[in-house]
Design an enzyme around this catalytic site. Structure first.
Site, PDB file in Angstrom:
ATOM      1  N   ASP A 186       0.751  -1.262  -0.060  1.00  0.00           N
ATOM      2  CA  ASP A 186      -0.176  -0.003  -0.006  1.00  0.00           C
ATOM      3  C   ASP A 186       0.939   1.259  -0.159  1.00  0.00           C
ATOM      4  OD1 ASP A 186      -2.309  -1.524   0.013  1.00  0.00           O
ATOM      5  OD2 ASP A 186      -3.243  -0.571   1.552  1.00  0.00           O
ATOM      6  N   ASN A 227      -4.753  -2.392  -4.994  1.00  0.00           N
ATOM      7  CA  ASN A 227      -6.053  -2.333  -3.936  1.00  0.00           C
ATOM      8  C   ASN A 227      -5.819  -1.319  -2.771  1.00  0.00           C
ATOM      9  OD1 ASN A 227      -8.696  -2.847  -3.148  1.00  0.00           O
ATOM     10  ND2 ASN A 227      -7.973  -4.718  -2.297  1.00  0.00           N
ATOM     11  N   ASP A 284     -10.833  -2.246  11.124  1.00  0.00           N
ATOM     12  CA  ASP A 284      -9.869  -3.179  10.574  1.00  0.00           C
ATOM     13  C   ASP A 284      -9.702  -4.330  11.882  1.00  0.00           C
ATOM     14  OD1 ASP A 284      -9.895  -2.126   8.007  1.00  0.00           O
ATOM     15  OD2 ASP A 284      -8.036  -0.803   8.440  1.00  0.00           O
ATOM     16  N   GLU A 308     -11.364  -4.008   1.159  1.00  0.00           N
ATOM     17  CA  GLU A 308     -10.359  -4.872   0.340  1.00  0.00           C
ATOM     18  C   GLU A 308     -11.170  -6.138  -0.236  1.00  0.00           C
ATOM     19  OE1 GLU A 308      -7.241  -2.902   2.610  1.00  0.00           O
ATOM     20  OE2 GLU A 308      -9.382  -3.522   2.838  1.00  0.00           O
ATOM     21  N   HIS A 328      -5.705  -9.099   3.133  1.00  0.00           N
ATOM     22  CA  HIS A 328      -4.259  -9.225   4.317  1.00  0.00           C
ATOM     23  C   HIS A 328      -5.053  -9.736   5.458  1.00  0.00           C
ATOM     24  CE1 HIS A 328      -4.721  -4.873   5.177  1.00  0.00           C
ATOM     25  NE2 HIS A 328      -5.655  -5.404   4.191  1.00  0.00           N
ATOM     26  N   ARG A 329      -6.233  -8.910   5.692  1.00  0.00           N
ATOM     27  CA  ARG A 329      -6.623  -8.903   7.054  1.00  0.00           C
ATOM     28  C   ARG A 329      -7.246 -10.252   7.419  1.00  0.00           C
ATOM     29  NH1 ARG A 329      -4.720  -4.938   9.364  1.00  0.00           N
ATOM     30  NH2 ARG A 329      -4.748  -2.884   8.364  1.00  0.00           N
ATOM     31  N   LYS A 359       0.216  -6.529   1.835  1.00  0.00           N
ATOM     32  CA  LYS A 359      -0.281  -5.306   1.709  1.00  0.00           C
ATOM     33  C   LYS A 359      -0.098  -4.476   2.766  1.00  0.00           C
ATOM     34  CE  LYS A 359      -4.747  -3.556   0.275  1.00  0.00           C
ATOM     35  NZ  LYS A 359      -5.012  -2.405   1.031  1.00  0.00           N
TER      36      LYS A 359
END
Length: 414
Positions: free
Chosen positions: A50, A92, A294, A322, A371-372, A397
Site C-alpha cells: 500500500d 488495492n 480493521d 478490500e 491481508h486481514r 499489503k
C-alpha cells in the site's frame, strides 16, 4: 506461496515483536510530504504494497522519494503534483486511491487514478460527486476506480458537503487537499453517519504536523486555512491494526508477547480493540465495530473460542473494504465448522465454542486476497489442526513480515 498450513501451538507464545509502522499514518504522511515544499524525513514508516503504491505515484508526479533504510522515507516536494505520463496504478490501496483523487484535483492536467480488480469494486462516487460540486472535471463511470480528473489548478467553490457514510477516507481526502486551496475552505458532513471517525483525528494530527491550520466548530464541520504544507520531520507510530493479531495470539495461547508499545500509547482507532481482546474468553455479547473496523476480523476469529456467542454490530462498511469482510469471515469460520458464523443483515454472529481448541478440522481458508482475512485466520490455526491459509502472501499489503513475526514467537508451518 499459494498456501500455508499452520501447526497448532503446544506452548504459550513468548517473545518480542515490533509491529510495522502504521499504514494509515504512513500514507497520510507521504502525501502531505509530497504536497509540501522542501524535504521531509519520515521515520518509523511502513514499507508494504500500500505505501509502495503511494510512493510510486508521488514519484510519477515529480516528487522525489528516497528510501535510505527499511523504515524511512525522505520526501522532497515542490508544492505541486505534476500530471503523470501514465495512469497512477494503486493496486488495492484504498487510502492512496481516495487521498490522491482529491489531491490531484488541485493540480493541472489529466490524472487517471486506477487500481486492480479488487479496487475496481470499491466505491468512490461520494468523493467524485463532492469534487464535481467544486467545479472539478472528474469522472468515474462505474462509481468505482478508475477515476479520470482533468484538473485546472483550483476549486470553483470554497465549501463542500460530503456523504461519508461509506468511508471516512472521503473526508480525509478533502481535508488534506483543502489546505492547498486558494482560499479558506469548509467541509460539512451530509448526515451524521461516518466511517471510523478516529481516522479523521489521525488526518488532522498529520496535517497540523505539516503546518496546516484546521478548526472544527461542530462535529460535522471543518474549516481549513489555505496554508499549504511545510516540510518537516515526522515519526510514524506502530500499526495498531497489526498489533491486534499479536494481542489476540497472546490471549489465545496464554502467552506473553511484548510489542514494544503500550496499548494506550496508540492514537489509531483500532487500539480500542485491546480492551475487548484482553477480556477473552469473556468478551462482550455485543461488540460495536464501527470505530475499529480493521480489528473486527481479528476479534471475530478470536470470538470463535470465546465462552459465549458474540454479535458484531455497526460493521456494514466492512462489506466495501478490500473484500466483503463480513462474508469472508463468515465463510471462513463456516468452512472450519458449519454454523460457527451467521450473517443477519450486516450483523455478524459468532457461535462461540471453546472446545474447538485442540480439534483437527481441516479447512482451506479463502482469503479473497485480503491481508486481514489471512492474518486473522492464522489465529484459528494456532488452536485447530488442519487450517490452511490460501494466498498467504497477500499479507504484503500491510505486514510483509507477518509470517516470520509469528514464527519468531513459536508458530510453525507446513
Amino acid at each position: 506461496m499459494d498456501r500455508l498450513t499452520i501447526r497448532p501451538v503446544t506452548e504459550p507464545l513468548q517473545g518480542r515483536v515490533s509491529p510495522p509502522g502504521s499504514k494509515s499514518i504512513t500514507n497520510r504522511a507521504l502525501l502531505l510530504a509530497g504536497l509540501a515544499r522542501g524535504t521531509s524525513l519520515l521515520t518509523g514508516a511502513l514499507k508494504s504494497d500500500d505505501t509502495r503504491y503511494m510512493a510510486q505515484a508521488l514519484r510519477a508526479m515529480g516528487v522525489t522519494v528516497d528510501e535510505p533504510d527499511a523504515t524511512t522515507f525522505v520526501v522532497t516536494g515542490t508544492g505541486e503534483l505534476k500530471a503523470p505520463a501514465e495512469p497512477l496504478f494503486l493496486g488495492n490501496a484504498g487510502t492512496a486511491t481516495r487521498f490522491l483523487t482529491a489531491a490531484v484535483a488541485l493540480g493541472r492536467g489529466r490524472y487517471v487514478v486506477a487500481g486492480d480488480q479488487h479496487m475496481r469494486k470499491r466505491p468512490i462516487l461520494p468523493l467524485v460527486e463532492a469534487l464535481q460540486s467544486l467545479g472539478v472535471s472528474v469522472e468515474a463511470p462505474t462509481g468505482c476506480p478508475p477515476v479520470t480528473i482533468d484538473a485546472k489548478g483550483a476549486f470553483s467553490a470554497n465549501r463542500v458537503v460530503i456523504d461519508a457514510g461509506l468511508s471516512s477516507q472521503y473526508v480525509s481526502a478533502l481535508l488534506m487537499a483543502a489546505a492547498c486551496a486558494a482560499e479558506p475552505f469548509e467541509i460539512e458532513l451530509a448526515g451524521a453517519d461516518i466511517g471510523a471517525r478516529g481516522y479523521i483525528d489521525l488526518t488532522l494530527a498529520a496535517m497540523r504536523a505539516f503546518g496546516a491550520e484546521v478548526e472544527q466548530p461542530s462535529p460535522s464541520v471543518w474549516r481549513i486555512r489555505p496554508t499549504g504544507y511545510t516540510a518537516t520531520n515526522f515519526h510514524i507510530e506502530p500499526d495498531a491494526s497489526a498489533a491486534t493479531y499479536l494481542w489476540a495470539a497472546e490471549v489465545l495461547t496464554g502467552g506473553s508477547i511484548d510489542i514494544g508499545t503500550p496499548a494506550d500509547a496508540f492514537t489509531q482507532p483500532d487500539a480500542k480493540a485491546y480492551d475487548i481482546i484482553a477480556a477473552f474468553p469473556h468478551m462482550p455479547d455485543v461488540i460495536d465495530g464501527s470505530q475499529m473496523q480493521d480489528a473486527v476480523p481479528t476479534i471475530a476469529v478470536l470470538a470463535a473460542f470465546n465462552e459465549t456467542p458474540v454479535r458484531f454490530v455497526g460493521i456494514a462498511n466492512l462489506r466495501v473494504k478490500e473484500c466483503d469482510r463480513i462474508r469472508a469471515v463468515s465463510t471462513g469460520l463456516n468452512t472450519i465448522r458449519q454454523g460457527l458464523a451467521t450473517e443477519e443483515g450486516d450483523d455478524l454472529i459468532i457461535a462461540a465454542d471453546p472446545t474447538l481448541a485442540g480439534q483437527t478440522l481441516p479447512a482451506e481458508i479463502d482469503t479473497f486476497a485480503d491481508h486481514r482475512i489471512a492474518m486473522s485466520f492464522a489465529l484459528a490455526g494456532m488452536k485447530i489442526g488442519g487450517i490452511t491459509i490460501l494466498d498467504p502472501d497477500c499479507v504484503a499489503k500491510t505486514y510483509p513480515d507477518y509470517w516470520d513475526a509469528m514464527a519468531s514467537l513459536g508458530v510453525t508451518y507446513t
